[in-house]
Design an enzyme around this catalytic site. Structure first.
Site, PDB file in Angstrom:
ATOM      1  N   CYS A  14     -86.344  25.640 -77.866  1.00 20.64           N
ATOM      2  CA  CYS A  14     -84.936  25.956 -77.592  1.00 20.64           C
ATOM      3  C   CYS A  14     -83.972  24.910 -78.141  1.00 20.64           C
ATOM      4  O   CYS A  14     -82.760  25.102 -78.109  1.00 20.64           O
ATOM      5  CB  CYS A  14     -84.725  26.142 -76.091  1.00 20.64           C
ATOM      6  SG  CYS A  14     -85.409  27.705 -75.475  1.00 20.64           S
ATOM      7  N   SER A  45     -72.414  35.632 -70.343  1.00 23.14           N
ATOM      8  CA  SER A  45     -73.194  34.414 -70.571  1.00 23.14           C
ATOM      9  C   SER A  45     -74.441  34.391 -69.697  1.00 23.14           C
ATOM     10  O   SER A  45     -74.881  33.335 -69.235  1.00 23.14           O
ATOM     11  CB  SER A  45     -72.351  33.145 -70.296  1.00 23.14           C
ATOM     12  OG  SER A  45     -71.254  33.078 -71.174  1.00 23.14           O
ATOM     13  N   ASP A  46     -74.993  35.566 -69.464  1.00 17.26           N
ATOM     14  CA  ASP A  46     -76.157  35.679 -68.590  1.00 17.26           C
ATOM     15  C   ASP A  46     -77.439  35.634 -69.404  1.00 17.26           C
ATOM     16  O   ASP A  46     -77.426  35.526 -70.629  1.00 17.26           O
ATOM     17  CB  ASP A  46     -76.084  36.961 -67.751  1.00 17.26           C
ATOM     18  CG  ASP A  46     -76.514  36.723 -66.312  1.00 17.26           C
ATOM     19  OD1 ASP A  46     -77.562  36.081 -66.113  1.00 17.26           O
ATOM     20  OD2 ASP A  46     -75.810  37.166 -65.395  1.00 17.26           O
ATOM     21  N   ASP A  87     -86.402  35.301 -69.107  1.00 19.00           N
ATOM     22  CA  ASP A  87     -85.088  35.902 -68.883  1.00 19.00           C
ATOM     23  C   ASP A  87     -85.156  37.099 -67.937  1.00 19.00           C
ATOM     24  O   ASP A  87     -84.219  37.357 -67.185  1.00 19.00           O
ATOM     25  CB  ASP A  87     -84.476  36.338 -70.214  1.00 19.00           C
ATOM     26  CG  ASP A  87     -84.021  35.160 -71.062  1.00 19.00           C
ATOM     27  OD1 ASP A  87     -83.797  34.083 -70.488  1.00 19.00           O
ATOM     28  OD2 ASP A  87     -83.908  35.320 -72.286  1.00 19.00           O
ATOM     29  N   GLY A 134     -94.212  45.313 -82.650  1.00 17.32           N
ATOM     30  CA  GLY A 134     -93.427  44.180 -83.105  1.00 17.32           C
ATOM     31  C   GLY A 134     -92.966  44.335 -84.533  1.00 17.32           C
ATOM     32  O   GLY A 134     -93.099  45.403 -85.143  1.00 17.32           O
ATOM     33  N   ASP A 222     -82.217  30.716 -65.860  1.00 15.30           N
ATOM     34  CA  ASP A 222     -83.277  29.810 -66.277  1.00 15.30           C
ATOM     35  C   ASP A 222     -82.676  28.739 -67.175  1.00 15.30           C
ATOM     36  O   ASP A 222     -81.768  28.979 -67.953  1.00 15.30           O
ATOM     37  CB  ASP A 222     -84.450  30.542 -66.950  1.00 15.30           C
ATOM     38  CG  ASP A 222     -84.057  31.301 -68.201  1.00 15.30           C
ATOM     39  OD1 ASP A 222     -82.866  31.595 -68.378  1.00 15.30           O
ATOM     40  OD2 ASP A 222     -84.969  31.623 -68.989  1.00 15.30           O
TER      41      ASP A 222
END
Length: 341
Positions: A14, A45-46, A87, A134, A222
């Site tokens: 991240c 902004s969640d 998330d 994917g 988170d």
């Protein structure tokens, strides 16, 4: 001419995210959705989007991917998947399906890709979800993650900005994985520090989420690339402030020493620049400041919960085997958003 060597781990996780300030400027120019069934979108902004299908059912959608932050491909796959799945848990949802997102150099050994995907698929199964497919593209560097869909009752969503005055703030994993991974890339992280960082990053937030759902949880997020303090400021919004007890914040024990050696990340500095005007540090070391700004990968849940339930929830969270703690409380709005004492 000698062919350039492909490096698997250049520094990622991240810490590779765009800074919160730059991202806010871009997203602020996008038109907001007007669909009343979109209960939570990018303007909140969640942690994930929530879309209502019927009165008793909504889907939770998220997507996350990044470059490796560890050298072992299998471990990287586990971490990237755990981070993406997180998330859903931050919203209080349950994982149902996942899709792989892969960027991979054509010249790199495909067995490495196989190990990444194996690590990711095992975390999806542990989450109780199904890996349904994917998409992959050729790229100069490795990147991996998931698009995840979950479900939730529309009345039981954990929004990140619904805390209440008087709530205690619980953090379910230790901070400092960005600092430790930075030290590791130059060969300075101890085996013990790296082992705790990997254990934290590969642990699903599924188990912490299941615990906090038992109690009067008002808000949840988170802690990932924007670090503890930016995510906390997003929770508080314009309505509340928070008082943080620096002595109660869980972190990987070796981090202060690594900060003193300046094993820091650019992401942590972007986080500092974004919210430093909203934060007051009182009798707080530079190392603790950096730990609170440090970009986390697959970090813990930051939970705003009724004070009466905090200690009971914490006792259950401790049994998960990771450092955790009640780190502060939500208070009336003051001149600044966060006070670290």
């Amino acid at each position: 001419m000698e062919e350039e060597k492909i490096v698997f781990c250049k520094g990622g996780g991240c810490t590779a995210k765009l800074g919160p300030g730059a991202l806010n400027r871009v997203l602020g120019k996008l038109p907001k959705a007007e669909d009343p069934n979109l209960l939570i979108g990018f303007d909140h902004s969640d942690d994930a989007a929530v879309y209502r299908l019927r009165e008793d059912l909504a889907i939770v959608q998220t997507l996350d991917f990044f470059p490796p932050m560890v050298e072992d491909p299998y471990t990287f796959g586990q971490i990237a998947a755990a981070n993406a799945l997180s998330d859903i848990y931050a919203m209080g949802g349950e994982v149902k399906t996942a899709l792989n997102i892969v960027c991979f150099p054509e010249r790199m050994d495909l067995n490495i890709l196989g190990q990444i995907l194996l690590g990711g698929s095992e975390k999806v199964r542990e989450a109780g979800g199904v890996l349904a497919g994917g998409h992959s593209i050729a790229d100069q560097d490795v990147k991996y993650g998931l698009s995840v869909t979950g479900v939730i009752h529309p009345d039981k969503i954990f929004a990140n900005n619904s805390c209440k005055e008087g709530d205690v703030l619980l953090l379910t994993k230790p901070l400092g994985v960005g600092i430790v991974c930075t030290a590791s890339r130059v060969g300075e992280a101890s085996k013990e520090a790296m082992a705790l960082a990997v254990k934290s990053m590969t642990t699903l937030n599924k188990y912490a989420s299941e615990i906090v759902r038992k109690y009067r949880t008002h808000g949840c997020t988170d802690v990932t690339g924007f670090g503890f303090l930016v995510h906390l400021c997003e929770m508080l919004g314009d309505d509340f402030s928070a008082e943080i007890d620096k002595d109660k914040v869980p972190f990987i024990p070796e981090c202060p020493a690594y900060v003193e050696e300046f094993y820091l990340t650019a992401a942590g500095q972007r986080n500092r620049n974004h919210v430093q005007d909203k934060v007051v540090f009182e009798d707080c070391s530079f190392a603790m400041e950096e730990i609170l700004y440090d970009a986390q990968t697959s970090g813990g849940l930051l939970v705003s919960m009724a004070a009466e339930d905090g200690e009971k929830a914490l006792e259950e969270l401790k049994k998960l085997g990771l450092p955790c703690g009640i780190v502060g409380r939500v208070v009336k709005k003051k001149e600044k958003s966060v006070f670290v004492r």
